[in-house]
Design a protein around this motif. Structure first.
Motif, PDB file in Angstrom:
ATOM      1  N   SER A  10      19.356  36.362  54.800  1.00 23.20           N
ATOM      2  CA  SER A  10      18.957  34.380  54.460  1.00 23.20           C
ATOM      3  C   SER A  10      18.261  33.429  55.019  1.00 23.20           C
ATOM      4  CB  SER A  10      20.407  34.588  54.363  1.00 23.20           C
ATOM      5  OG  SER A  10      21.464  34.998  54.277  1.00 23.20           O
ATOM      6  N   ILE A  11      17.470  33.769  55.476  1.00 24.37           N
ATOM      7  CA  ILE A  11      16.551  33.033  56.173  1.00 24.37           C
ATOM      8  C   ILE A  11      15.370  32.955  55.522  1.00 24.37           C
ATOM      9  CG2 ILE A  11      14.693  32.071  58.086  1.00 24.37           C
ATOM     10  CD1 ILE A  11      17.424  33.431  60.652  1.00 24.37           C
ATOM     11  N   ARG A  12      15.455  34.132  54.815  1.00 26.19           N
ATOM     12  CA  ARG A  12      14.103  34.486  54.790  1.00 26.19           C
ATOM     13  C   ARG A  12      13.749  33.969  52.964  1.00 26.19           C
ATOM     14  NH1 ARG A  12      13.019  39.875  58.191  1.00 26.19           N
ATOM     15  NH2 ARG A  12      11.463  39.261  58.908  1.00 26.19           N
ATOM     16  N   THR A  13      14.949  34.484  52.345  1.00 25.79           N
ATOM     17  CA  THR A  13      15.073  34.033  50.681  1.00 25.79           C
ATOM     18  C   THR A  13      15.516  32.020  51.325  1.00 25.79           C
ATOM     19  OG1 THR A  13      16.909  35.404  50.722  1.00 25.79           O
ATOM     20  CG2 THR A  13      16.973  33.783  49.257  1.00 25.79           C
ATOM     21  N   LEU A  14      15.997  31.861  52.282  1.00 21.48           N
ATOM     22  CA  LEU A  14      16.114  30.435  51.862  1.00 21.48           C
ATOM     23  C   LEU A  14      14.281  29.867  52.324  1.00 21.48           C
ATOM     24  CD1 LEU A  14      18.877  29.477  53.862  1.00 21.48           C
ATOM     25  CD2 LEU A  14      18.678  28.568  51.583  1.00 21.48           C
ATOM     26  N   TYR A  15      13.681  30.084  53.132  1.00 23.40           N
ATOM     27  CA  TYR A  15      11.898  29.952  53.430  1.00 23.40           C
ATOM     28  C   TYR A  15      11.908  29.911  51.528  1.00 23.40           C
ATOM     29  CZ  TYR A  15       7.479  30.199  53.635  1.00 23.40           C
ATOM     30  OH  TYR A  15       6.242  29.548  53.485  1.00 23.40           O
ATOM     31  N   LEU A  16      12.103  30.897  50.572  1.00 26.75           N
ATOM     32  CA  LEU A  16      11.095  31.021  49.504  1.00 26.75           C
ATOM     33  C   LEU A  16      11.132  30.479  48.476  1.00 26.75           C
ATOM     34  CD1 LEU A  16      11.363  35.334  48.996  1.00 26.75           C
ATOM     35  CD2 LEU A  16       9.367  33.624  49.369  1.00 26.75           C
ATOM     36  N   LEU A  17      13.357  30.099  49.135  1.00 29.42           N
ATOM     37  CA  LEU A  17      13.183  28.643  47.525  1.00 29.42           C
ATOM     38  C   LEU A  17      12.847  27.899  48.405  1.00 29.42           C
ATOM     39  CD1 LEU A  17      17.291  30.277  47.661  1.00 29.42           C
ATOM     40  CD2 LEU A  17      15.618  30.081  45.968  1.00 29.42           C
ATOM     41  N   GLY A  18      12.765  27.503  49.809  1.00 29.86           N
ATOM     42  CA  GLY A  18      12.125  26.085  50.080  1.00 29.86           C
ATOM     43  C   GLY A  18      10.890  25.640  49.874  1.00 29.86           C
ATOM     44  N   ASN A  19       9.998  26.745  49.233  1.00 32.93           N
ATOM     45  CA  ASN A  19       8.682  26.649  48.517  1.00 32.93           C
ATOM     46  C   ASN A  19       9.216  25.215  47.385  1.00 32.93           C
ATOM     47  OD1 ASN A  19       6.870  27.632  50.413  1.00 32.93           O
ATOM     48  ND2 ASN A  19       7.557  29.425  49.655  1.00 32.93           N
ATOM     49  N   HIS A  20       9.905  25.922  46.156  1.00 31.54           N
ATOM     50  CA  HIS A  20       9.901  25.147  45.023  1.00 31.54           C
ATOM     51  C   HIS A  20      11.605  24.205  45.443  1.00 31.54           C
ATOM     52  CE1 HIS A  20       7.690  28.727  43.478  1.00 31.54           C
ATOM     53  NE2 HIS A  20       8.652  28.895  44.926  1.00 31.54           N
ATOM     54  N   TYR A  21      12.347  24.169  46.738  1.00 29.05           N
ATOM     55  CA  TYR A  21      13.210  23.041  46.421  1.00 29.05           C
ATOM     56  C   TYR A  21      12.674  21.926  47.480  1.00 29.05           C
ATOM     57  CZ  TYR A  21      15.980  25.308  42.699  1.00 29.05           C
ATOM     58  OH  TYR A  21      16.380  25.770  41.683  1.00 29.05           O
ATOM     59  N   ASP A  22      12.055  21.167  47.141  1.00 25.49           N
ATOM     60  CA  ASP A  22      11.855  20.691  48.406  1.00 25.49           C
ATOM     61  C   ASP A  22      12.184  19.849  50.050  1.00 25.49           C
ATOM     62  OD1 ASP A  22      13.078  18.134  47.133  1.00 25.49           O
ATOM     63  OD2 ASP A  22      10.719  17.121  47.649  1.00 25.49           O
ATOM     64  N   TRP A  23      14.017  19.821  50.119  1.00 23.69           N
ATOM     65  CA  TRP A  23      14.610  19.284  50.569  1.00 23.69           C
ATOM     66  C   TRP A  23      15.590  20.950  51.428  1.00 23.69           C
ATOM     67  CZ3 TRP A  23      19.347  21.778  50.786  1.00 23.69           C
ATOM     68  CH2 TRP A  23      19.457  22.942  48.931  1.00 23.69           C
ATOM     69  N   ILE A  24      15.026  22.073  51.173  1.00 26.04           N
ATOM     70  CA  ILE A  24      15.262  22.994  51.415  1.00 26.04           C
ATOM     71  C   ILE A  24      14.645  23.407  52.941  1.00 26.04           C
ATOM     72  CG2 ILE A  24      16.014  25.656  51.595  1.00 26.04           C
ATOM     73  CD1 ILE A  24      15.955  25.689  48.577  1.00 26.04           C
ATOM     74  N   HIS A  25      13.400  23.079  53.205  1.00 22.02           N
ATOM     75  CA  HIS A  25      12.896  23.774  54.722  1.00 22.02           C
ATOM     76  C   HIS A  25      12.935  23.081  55.296  1.00 22.02           C
ATOM     77  CE1 HIS A  25       9.262  26.128  52.437  1.00 22.02           C
ATOM     78  NE2 HIS A  25      10.516  27.462  52.902  1.00 22.02           N
TER      79      HIS A  25
END
Length: 184
Positions: free
Chosen positions: A138-153
């Motif tokens: 989940s952490i790695r998935t959210l990191y990847l998604l955070g590269n495209h959704y600025d609120w995730i990181h």
């Protein structure tokens, strides 16, 4: 009457070799794939977790087979409650997100709704009481998604920093790795 796939799942033991054999049967008989996906998201089915194990192995080889099933797959992530089902599905979510952002012939097209379902499930798995492997995926998935959704990181950073002291060495290793990437 039990289907051919259900019969195989009935006798499946957790041994890696056994799981690989059943996954190979599915790879050699693509007509079994739709039923496999269906069983994965039928928590009342006694073979639900075993189907998830098999889907993970099949996804390593033929992730593209999930493309026509993505709406069903992603919208049902939240119904999974059993740890033995969630871990392999969390890994598949990671594979799907990676493939979505990868350009080329093996890329996967996730809709905005699919991506939102993946984000929601990944955050749920990260903050709920699941085993470390699921949290790591989940952490790695959210990191990847955070590269495209600025609120995730920023959200991920808060959770990782807050929970860091309460987790195992494996969790801390993944958290450190991702926090380093976020802070760059």
């Amino acid at each position: 009457m039990s289907s051919e796939l259900q019969s195989k799942l009935d006798y499946l033991k957790a041994y890696r070799e056994n799981r690989l054999n059943v996954a190979q049967d599915v790879l050699e008989n693509p007509s079994l794939f739709k039923e496999l996906v269906s069983i994965c998201f039928s928590p009342s089915d006694k073979n639900n977790h075993k189907a998830c194990w098999i889907l993970e192995f099949v996804s390593y080889e033929e992730l593209i087979w999930l493309q026509p099933h993505l709406d069903f797959f992603c919208s049902n992530l939240k119904i999974l409650k059993d740890e033995s089902s969630i871990r392999p599905i969390a890994k598949i979510v990671q594979l799907l997100v990676k493939a979505h952002y990868k350009k080329g012939e093996n890329s996967i097209l996730l809709s905005e709704e699919n991506l939102q379902d993946c984000i929601e499930a990944s955050f749920d798995w990260l903050i709920n009481d699941v085993k470390v492997a699921t949290k790591a995926y989940s952490i790695r998935t959210l990191y990847l998604l955070g590269n495209h959704y600025d609120w995730i990181h920023p959200e991920l950073q808060i959770i990782l920093n807050k929970d860091y002291a309460d987790h195992s060495a494996a969790y801390k290793a993944v958290a450190r790795e991702v926090l380093k990437k976020i802070e760059k």
